[in-house]
Scaffold this motif. Structure first.
Motif, short mmCIF file in Angstrom:
data_model
loop_
_atom_site.label_atom_id
_atom_site.label_comp_id
_atom_site.label_asym_id
_atom_site.label_seq_id
_atom_site.Cartn_x
_atom_site.Cartn_y
_atom_site.Cartn_z
N LEU A 252 30.03 18.64 15.89
CA LEU A 252 29.30 19.90 15.89
C LEU A 252 29.85 20.82 14.81
CD1 LEU A 252 29.19 20.47 19.77
CD2 LEU A 252 27.68 19.09 18.33
N ASP A 253 29.00 21.15 13.83
CA ASP A 253 29.44 21.97 12.71
C ASP A 253 29.10 23.45 12.92
OD1 ASP A 253 26.72 22.18 12.25
OD2 ASP A 253 26.71 20.84 10.51
N GLY A 254 29.39 24.25 11.91
CA GLY A 254 29.16 25.68 12.02
C GLY A 254 27.72 26.05 12.25
N ASP A 255 26.80 25.34 11.60
CA ASP A 255 25.37 25.64 11.78
C ASP A 255 24.95 25.39 13.22
OD1 ASP A 255 25.11 26.35 9.14
OD2 ASP A 255 24.40 24.37 8.49
N PHE A 256 25.45 24.32 13.82
CA PHE A 256 25.09 24.02 15.21
C PHE A 256 25.67 25.08 16.14
CE2 PHE A 256 25.38 22.03 19.35
CZ PHE A 256 24.11 21.49 19.49
N VAL A 257 26.90 25.51 15.87
CA VAL A 257 27.50 26.57 16.69
C VAL A 257 26.66 27.84 16.60
CG1 VAL A 257 29.49 28.11 16.92
CG2 VAL A 257 29.84 25.66 16.54
N ASP A 258 26.17 28.17 15.41
CA ASP A 258 25.31 29.34 15.23
C ASP A 258 24.03 29.22 16.06
OD1 ASP A 258 26.63 31.20 13.63
OD2 ASP A 258 26.17 30.09 11.80
N ALA A 259 23.44 28.02 16.03
CA ALA A 259 22.20 27.79 16.76
C ALA A 259 22.43 27.92 18.27
CB ALA A 259 21.64 26.42 16.42
N ALA A 260 23.54 27.37 18.74
CA ALA A 260 23.86 27.46 20.17
C ALA A 260 24.14 28.90 20.57
CB ALA A 260 25.06 26.57 20.47
N TYR A 261 24.82 29.61 19.71
CA TYR A 261 25.15 31.01 19.97
C TYR A 261 23.87 31.84 20.07
CZ TYR A 261 27.32 35.62 19.33
OH TYR A 261 27.71 36.93 19.48
N ARG B 263 35.77 21.20 11.45
CA ARG B 263 36.54 22.37 11.03
C ARG B 263 35.63 23.58 10.89
NH1 ARG B 263 41.89 24.40 9.90
NH2 ARG B 263 41.52 26.31 8.71
N SER B 264 34.46 23.41 10.27
CA SER B 264 33.54 24.54 10.10
C SER B 264 33.03 25.05 11.44
CB SER B 264 32.37 24.16 9.19
OG SER B 264 31.49 23.25 9.84
N GLY B 265 32.86 24.13 12.39
CA GLY B 265 32.42 24.53 13.72
C GLY B 265 33.45 25.40 14.41
N MET B 266 34.72 25.02 14.31
CA MET B 266 35.78 25.81 14.94
C MET B 266 36.00 27.13 14.21
SD MET B 266 38.52 22.90 16.19
CE MET B 266 38.62 22.00 14.63
N GLU B 267 35.82 27.13 12.90
CA GLU B 267 35.92 28.39 12.16
C GLU B 267 34.84 29.36 12.60
OE1 GLU B 267 35.76 27.20 8.09
OE2 GLU B 267 37.90 26.70 7.97
N ILE C 55 41.71 27.17 16.88
CA ILE C 55 41.59 25.72 16.69
C ILE C 55 42.56 25.00 17.61
CG2 ILE C 55 42.00 23.83 15.06
CD1 ILE C 55 41.00 25.71 12.84
N GLY C 56 43.77 25.53 17.73
CA GLY C 56 44.77 24.91 18.59
C GLY C 56 44.33 24.87 20.04
N MET C 57 43.71 25.96 20.52
CA MET C 57 43.28 25.98 21.91
C MET C 57 42.13 25.00 22.16
SD MET C 57 42.11 29.10 24.44
CE MET C 57 40.49 29.36 23.79
N ILE C 58 41.19 24.92 21.24
CA ILE C 58 40.08 23.98 21.39
C ILE C 58 40.61 22.55 21.45
CG2 ILE C 58 38.05 23.01 20.24
CD1 ILE C 58 37.51 25.85 19.13
N GLU C 59 41.51 22.22 20.55
CA GLU C 59 42.07 20.86 20.51
C GLU C 59 42.91 20.58 21.75
OE1 GLU C 59 44.07 20.86 16.75
OE2 GLU C 59 42.28 20.18 15.66
N PHE C 60 43.67 21.57 22.18
CA PHE C 60 44.53 21.43 23.36
C PHE C 60 43.72 21.13 24.61
CE2 PHE C 60 46.32 23.62 27.11
CZ PHE C 60 47.53 22.95 27.25
N ARG C 61 42.63 21.86 24.80
CA ARG C 61 41.81 21.66 25.99
C ARG C 61 41.13 20.30 25.98
NH1 ARG C 61 39.66 26.08 29.51
NH2 ARG C 61 41.41 27.53 29.59
N CYS C 62 40.69 19.88 24.82
CA CYS C 62 40.08 18.54 24.73
C CYS C 62 41.10 17.45 25.03
CB CYS C 62 39.47 18.33 23.34
SG CYS C 62 38.00 19.34 23.00
N GLU C 63 42.29 17.60 24.51
CA GLU C 63 43.35 16.62 24.75
C GLU C 63 43.72 16.56 26.22
OE1 GLU C 63 46.51 17.80 22.21
OE2 GLU C 63 45.48 17.21 20.35
N ARG C 64 43.78 17.72 26.87
CA ARG C 64 44.16 17.77 28.28
C ARG C 64 43.19 16.98 29.16
NH1 ARG C 64 49.04 19.20 30.60
NH2 ARG C 64 50.08 20.69 29.24
N LEU C 65 41.92 17.00 28.80
CA LEU C 65 40.91 16.30 29.59
C LEU C 65 40.54 14.95 28.97
CD1 LEU C 65 38.54 19.20 30.71
CD2 LEU C 65 40.45 18.13 31.92
#
Length: 269
Positions: free
Chosen positions: A246-255, A210-214, A192-202
């Motif tokens: 983007l929640d967990g279900d969307f991440v599953d669909a993309a995956y 939260r469910s999406g990142m989990e 979660i920290g890396m995802i947030e860090f990269r978004c903040e950097r750009l």
């Protein structure tokens, strides 16, 4: 629109977990005290190359060090490794290993007289055979009693590098490695920290709930490269989402759409 997940390697985008910070501390301490050689060990996608490039950028900016980055250990002979190091340092071509070693030693002594030393950052070092590792050991013999090693190495490689150094033939070099820096998969909080860090950097809002990142963490098993691959697959399809988040279900669909996310266009090392 810029994406925080599909991007070329950049030291400014390296998320420093406690494990990474510990490795940086140990390697920096070894380099600053001119003690010879450090290793970064990890499986594919664990961030070895990114960490190595982060360190290279740091020492490239320092006046006391001449930093050289060699991105691959794929040499056929020790002569090729030695030649590549000398080429990167601007040493004129030589005909033999002995001539290169003599020229390099003179170069290092000249640098030492000016208060400088060479730091070689060698990636994919699992590709070095016993004879090439012995060349590294030989070069580490260049030293001054009052200043330490004239040339130092930071080697990043897969587990095979650790296994190779453990062999009897390579024990002399292994004994000079003060600390083996093993990289472990990210925890959920680190993902979660890396995802947030990269978004903040750009300067981009984090699109994941939260469910999406989990779910990204579960699918990636905490491997940094795969975290980026799974996040990238979902981010690229965000226009199809019913929500801005983007929640967990969307991440599953993309995956599922991108059956092998580890092959996504990412570069994390």
């Amino acid at each position: 629109m810029k994406t925080p997940f599909v991007i070329s390697p950049s030291p400014t985008l390296l998320y420093l977990t406690p494990s990474f910070k510990k490795a940086l501390h140990m390697i920096t301490n070894t380099l600053d005290n001119r003690q010879g050689v450090s290793c970064i060990i990890g499986d594919i996608g664990m961030g070895k190359s990114s960490l190595l490039r982060f360190l290279h950028a740091e020492y490239l900016s320092r006046e006391e060090s001449v930093a050289v980055l060699i991105p691959t250990g794929g040499f056929r002979r020790p002569f090729g490794l030695l030649k590549r190091i000398c080429d990167e340092l601007g040493i004129p071509p030589c005909r033999s290993t002995l001539e290169y070693q003599t020229a390099l030693e003179h170069y290092l002594l000249d640098l030492n007289g000016r208060g400088q030393y060479v730091a070689v950052f060698l990636d994919e070092a699992e590709g070095l055979d016993t004879y090439m590792l012995d060349m590294v050991r030989t070069l580490l013999n260049y030293e001054k009693s009052d200043t330490g090693k004239l040339i130092q190495f930071v080697m990043a490689g897969a587990i095979e590098l650790h296994d190779r150094l453990a062999r009897k033939r390579n024990r002399a070099l292994r004994s000079r490695v003060l600390y083996m820096n093993f990289l472990e998969p990210f925890s959920l909080d680190e993902t979660i920290g890396m995802i947030e860090f990269r978004c903040e950097r750009l300067d981009i809002p984090n699109p994941f709930t939260r469910s999406g990142m989990e779910r990204i963490h579960e699918l990636s098993k905490g491997v940094p490269r795969r975290i980026l691959a799974v996040a990238s697959a979902a981010y690229d399809l965000r226009g199809l989402a019913k929500s801005d988040r983007l929640d967990g279900d969307f991440v599953d669909a993309a995956y599922a759409t991108n059956e092998k996310p580890e092959n996504a266009v990412v570069a994390y090392g």
